[in-house]
Structure formats: structure tokens, C-alpha cells
Design a protein around this motif. Sequence first.
Motif, mmCIF file in Angstrom:
data_model
loop_
_atom_site.group_PDB
_atom_site.id
_atom_site.type_symbol
_atom_site.label_atom_id
_atom_site.label_comp_id
_atom_site.label_asym_id
_atom_site.label_seq_id
_atom_site.Cartn_x
_atom_site.Cartn_y
_atom_site.Cartn_z
ATOM 1 N N LEU A 21 0.811 -1.223 0.000
ATOM 2 C CA LEU A 21 0.000 0.000 0.000
ATOM 3 C C LEU A 21 0.840 1.266 0.000
ATOM 4 N N ALA A 22 2.166 1.112 0.017
ATOM 5 C CA ALA A 22 3.016 2.305 0.152
ATOM 6 C C ALA A 22 4.261 2.232 -0.724
ATOM 7 N N GLY A 23 4.236 1.452 -1.786
ATOM 8 C CA GLY A 23 5.382 1.386 -2.676
ATOM 9 C C GLY A 23 6.627 0.835 -2.023
ATOM 10 N N ARG A 24 6.497 -0.191 -1.197
ATOM 11 C CA ARG A 24 7.627 -0.762 -0.474
ATOM 12 C C ARG A 24 8.284 -1.867 -1.318
ATOM 13 N N ALA A 25 9.263 -1.482 -2.132
ATOM 14 C CA ALA A 25 9.960 -2.459 -2.968
ATOM 15 C C ALA A 25 10.667 -3.514 -2.133
ATOM 16 N N ASP A 26 11.149 -3.142 -0.920
ATOM 17 C CA ASP A 26 11.840 -4.119 -0.075
ATOM 18 C C ASP A 26 10.907 -5.228 0.381
ATOM 19 N N LEU A 27 9.645 -4.878 0.659
ATOM 20 C CA LEU A 27 8.681 -5.895 1.083
ATOM 21 C C LEU A 27 8.274 -6.775 -0.095
ATOM 22 N N ARG A 28 8.132 -6.174 -1.258
ATOM 23 C CA ARG A 28 7.799 -6.971 -2.437
ATOM 24 C C ARG A 28 8.916 -7.960 -2.750
ATOM 25 N N GLU A 29 10.154 -7.488 -2.631
ATOM 26 C CA GLU A 29 11.296 -8.360 -2.905
ATOM 27 C C GLU A 29 11.375 -9.493 -1.885
ATOM 28 N N ALA A 30 11.039 -9.188 -0.614
ATOM 29 C CA ALA A 30 11.085 -10.214 0.429
ATOM 30 C C ALA A 30 10.111 -11.346 0.156
ATOM 31 N N THR A 31 9.059 -11.043 -0.589
ATOM 32 C CA THR A 31 8.022 -12.040 -0.874
ATOM 33 C C THR A 31 8.414 -12.963 -2.024
ATOM 34 N N ARG A 32 9.418 -12.592 -2.801
ATOM 35 C CA ARG A 32 9.751 -13.337 -4.020
ATOM 36 C C ARG A 32 9.949 -14.838 -3.793
ATOM 37 N N PRO A 33 10.643 -15.291 -2.718
ATOM 38 C CA PRO A 33 10.819 -16.743 -2.537
ATOM 39 C C PRO A 33 9.519 -17.508 -2.286
ATOM 40 N N TRP A 34 8.448 -16.799 -2.002
ATOM 41 C CA TRP A 34 7.143 -17.436 -1.799
ATOM 42 C C TRP A 34 6.213 -17.212 -2.996
ATOM 43 N N SER A 35 6.768 -16.840 -4.134
ATOM 44 C CA SER A 35 5.932 -16.472 -5.281
ATOM 45 C C SER A 35 5.122 -17.642 -5.824
ATOM 46 N N ASP A 36 5.499 -18.883 -5.462
ATOM 47 C CA ASP A 36 4.692 -20.027 -5.892
ATOM 48 C C ASP A 36 3.408 -20.144 -5.086
ATOM 49 N N ARG A 37 3.325 -19.420 -3.965
ATOM 50 C CA ARG A 37 2.156 -19.499 -3.080
ATOM 51 C C ARG A 37 1.481 -18.164 -2.819
ATOM 52 N N VAL A 38 2.219 -17.066 -2.926
ATOM 53 C CA VAL A 38 1.720 -15.752 -2.516
ATOM 54 C C VAL A 38 1.822 -14.776 -3.680
ATOM 55 N N SER A 39 0.740 -14.078 -3.962
ATOM 56 C CA SER A 39 0.737 -13.037 -4.988
ATOM 57 C C SER A 39 1.035 -11.682 -4.364
ATOM 58 N N VAL A 40 1.616 -10.796 -5.135
ATOM 59 C CA VAL A 40 1.905 -9.438 -4.692
ATOM 60 C C VAL A 40 1.067 -8.473 -5.497
ATOM 61 N N VAL A 41 0.396 -7.582 -4.809
ATOM 62 C CA VAL A 41 -0.455 -6.596 -5.453
ATOM 63 C C VAL A 41 -0.088 -5.227 -4.921
ATOM 64 N N ALA A 42 0.186 -4.298 -5.807
ATOM 65 C CA ALA A 42 0.512 -2.936 -5.403
ATOM 66 C C ALA A 42 -0.651 -2.027 -5.732
ATOM 67 N N GLY A 43 -1.002 -1.192 -4.797
ATOM 68 C CA GLY A 43 -2.101 -0.257 -5.005
ATOM 69 C C GLY A 43 -2.238 0.633 -3.796
ATOM 70 N N GLU A 44 -3.183 1.517 -3.836
ATOM 71 C CA GLU A 44 -3.428 2.416 -2.721
ATOM 72 C C GLU A 44 -4.746 2.049 -2.059
ATOM 73 N N ALA A 45 -4.767 2.161 -0.748
ATOM 74 C CA ALA A 45 -6.001 1.930 0.009
ATOM 75 C C ALA A 45 -5.956 2.798 1.253
ATOM 76 N N THR A 46 -7.055 3.421 1.542
ATOM 77 C CA THR A 46 -7.151 4.224 2.760
ATOM 78 C C THR A 46 -7.608 3.315 3.888
ATOM 79 N N VAL A 47 -6.690 3.033 4.801
ATOM 80 C CA VAL A 47 -7.026 2.193 5.945
ATOM 81 C C VAL A 47 -6.652 2.942 7.212
ATOM 82 N N GLU A 48 -7.484 2.808 8.212
ATOM 83 C CA GLU A 48 -7.229 3.424 9.511
ATOM 84 C C GLU A 48 -7.180 2.342 10.580
#
Length: 532
Positions: free
Chosen positions: A443-470
Motif C-alpha cells: 500500500l506504500a510502494g515498499r519495494a523491499d517488502l515486495r522483494e522479500a516475498t519473491r521466494p514465496w511467489s509459488d504461493r503468494v501473490s503481490v499486489v501494489a495499489g493504494e487503500a485508505t485504511v485506519e
Amino acid sequence: MMHNSNADDAALTTDVVVVGGGPVGLMLAGELRAGGVEALVLEKLVEPVGHDRAGALHIRTVETLDLRGLLDRFLEGTQVAKGLPFAGIFTQGLDFGLVDTRHPYTALVPQSRTEALLAEHAREAGAEIRRGHEVTGLRQDAEAVEVTVAGPSGPYRVRARYAVGCDGGRSTVRRLAGIGFPGTEATVRALIGYVTTPEREVPRRWERTPDGILVLAFPPEGGLGRVVVIEYGHSPAADEGPVTLEDLDAAVARVRGTPLTLTEPVSWLSRFGDASRQAKRYRSGRVLLAGDAAHVHFPIGGQGLNTGLQDAVNLGWKLAARVRGWGSEELLDTYHDERHPVAERVLLNTRAQLALMRPDEQHTTPLRGFVEELLGTDEVNRYFTGMITGTDVRYATFAPAAPARPHPWAGRFAGGLVLSGPSGEPVPVAELLRSARPLLLDLAGRADLREATRPWSDRVSVVAGEATVEPPAQALLVRPDGYVAWAGSPAATADELRASLARWFGPPAAASLPATGSLPATRSVPAAEGAP
């Protein structure tokens, strides 16, 4: 696809055998297939009963159906309710408009239709459903569960990795697995019937009388309608055998004070009570329980069916993960840890509602007056509404050791969020979970978090976008059931995310157990620049 494991004993092999082909078992079968494992449903009844004891799908269930793309089927031709009474208090009922959701309503779907639609979905997903097949024996070892089945062509055995009892309050699976079912005995007796009356203009009513509770719902011109009679102060212990029209007629006359002419045809008659029981544990080795097999209570507020369906959605992806090799034993244990407290609370509130309905002018009626006043305040109404509709559920298990104070979004349901894609188009998170595949929402353009997910790409999808959450979050790791496994604050690190990924979704691909194939990719918002 199931196959013979031993031609000599005609044993069959499948991943999971689901015992019970009601809504909960069918929902579970669909979830297992979404997770990529085989599911065989065994139901002892040759044909569905066709009764409609439960007819309300609450907000969290509606949201869950939306996750799987099933909601449109259920809403077709369906009425919805924007609120419900609490303990029969209609003058100031629950207000669904106070809930933060895209679906502020209960869908009034008869149970028979829910069962038919879920059976259709399970078959489409590839589950096998066998009707007229009754489980009569069960044993388990370190490798599998074997159930003995009485089928139309004779007895046979099924050997599976796991077995799940979704076979109701008198669960055979629970008994054979030796799982205790403590609780309280019934203290009221109640009858329900879909019957006919020739009388016209029978008042549609929910009424407390000096002798009990009476619910009448007939069309103005008479004909087939619904009757519910609840009598306090009568031990139901001696009430056995099938209910007759004469039984219902006599009960209506006692509680109403005057008879109501009831005639054939009769669509359905049944009895129930207020016994409250819950399985001591929802898992015993390779045997698990869901729905009424795990918990029974007085059927008020439509909570039993909804709680069972949520059991199925919580369990389905975890059990599939375990079968496929990347889910741990600890992950499977979170099913009990998360769902047992939810049902425990349902048992508590149903007993409280039944007590508030008791026809006692000296004590109960004044108390009902105070509860009615409290329901008139938004804060109290929101509290009760969240409890009944399941929207207040927040899971707090299996969390990483750090941080000491988890993010407020951790454990909450994120299936109702809507992202804003790169072009500003709204994308509901529910649509991104159609394939029951976990998501990292950046939700905040965190390339480091997206990269950390790469080894789980066979199980976990990555989606980038904006959302207003409180309160704000940098990223949300969302489970297949829509709940947040991890939420990242601005100070969140990639190591924190990797720890949660490993806990919930197994070791990274390079260190994972033998591959079993990748789950299908989900639809996603176009990734931001630099996203995997």
C-alpha cells in the motif's frame, strides 16, 4: 481423482474425506479444491432433507461468498434485511448500517437453496459427492485416516490423509474419534413446522405469551406457512420420535391460548431444544470437526449455519496447505485456536438471548426494557451487531514473536477493502482472493517488502495499489480467508515480513518440501514500477 490403493480390500485413496454433505461440508469441499487437493464428500442421506431451519446468511458470510465469486448466485432473487431483532426485541433491533462493510445486510437465503448452491459449486470445483454413503467406522494411524462406509452397493473403506466431521450435532466422526462434547442439557422444548392453514389474515407475529414464544408467518390468504413454538419449563427429555401435526397443533394452542387450524399438506416438521455443547478440541490427529459437529446451541439469530461456514473457510486453506506439504502442524492447530473461542461466544450469546425471551413479567420483562434502551445507542448496537453477524471476529494466533504490540490491522478481515489501481480504478480485495491464494498488499510502494516475498511467489501473490485504511499500514499480508496475517507499520522490516510468510505459508521455495505444483495465479491490480 481418487484411485484404488489396494485392489484386494477395495480401499480408496483421496486427500481429504469430508463426512457430511450439508452446507458446511460442501463449503469445505469447495475450499479444499480451491487449495488444490482432492475432496470426497460422504453424505448418508440419499436426498437432501429440503428443510429451511436456517435462512439467514450474515454479513461476514456474505463477504466470504464474495471472496470466492459466489455472491451473485446467492443474491439472485433473494431478499435482504438491513437489521435483525436481538432476543426477539423488534422495536430496537440490530442496525447493519453501523458496520463498516460493502455488504451491510443479511441475505435471506433458505437453507435448502444454500445447500444446493454450495453442492453446485463443490462439483464445479472438482469435489466428488456421494449421497447414500454412511460412515460406520473410523481409525487413524501416523500416515492416514481410514473410514468404513456403508454404501448402496455394500460396505467399503476410504483411506485419506485427513477426515473432517461435518456430520451434525450427533456426529459419528466425533464419537468415533473419541472427542468429548461437554455442555448443558436442553431446558426448553421447541417445535418448528412448515404447514398449511385454511385461516385467512393470520397475524404475522413474534410473540411472548405467559406460556412461551410463538412465531407465525403465513400468507394473508392462508396456505403454507411457518410456525415455531417454544415452551419454557418443560423438560424435553421425553420428546423423542417424529413430530406429528397433532403435536404442533397442541403446542400452538397451549402457547397461543387459542387453537390455530393446521392441516395437510405438511412440508416439514421437527423439534429442537436449547442444549449448548462444544467439542473439547476441534482436532484429534488427522481428524477434525466443523459446524454442528463441533458446536450446537439454541438456533436464534441464524448463527449456527454462519459459524459453521466460517469454520469451513478457516479450515479449508490450512488443511490444503498441510496436505500439499508447505503447511505446518502448528498452522493446522490454529484452526482450533481461532474457531473454538468464536463458537464459545456464540453459545454464550444464544443462552443470553433465550434467557431474555423467557416469559417472566416480574424479572425478565424489565431486563428486556433496559436491553432495548441500550440497543438504541450506536456503540452498544454496533457491539451486538458485530457479535451476531461475525464482523467483530479478529484472530490473534500464530503471531510472530515481534513486535510485542501487533499492528491494529493484524488478525482483522481485509476482504472488504477496495484498492485504487495505478489508473485510479477501484479494485475490491475480494476480487483478488477469488482463487484462494494469499496476497501481499503493498500500500506504500515498499519495494523491499515486495522483494522479500519473491521466494514465496509459488504461493503468494503481490499486489501494489493504494487503500485508505485506519490506522494506516504500509502493507497487509492477507490469508486466503481474507484475514490479515501480518500488517506492516512504517517501521516494518523485510525480516518481519519473511518471518510471517514462513509461519503462515511455509518455508521459501528453495527450502520447501517436495513440490506439488503451483496454485493458480490470481487477478491483481497492475503492479507498481519495480514490483515482482
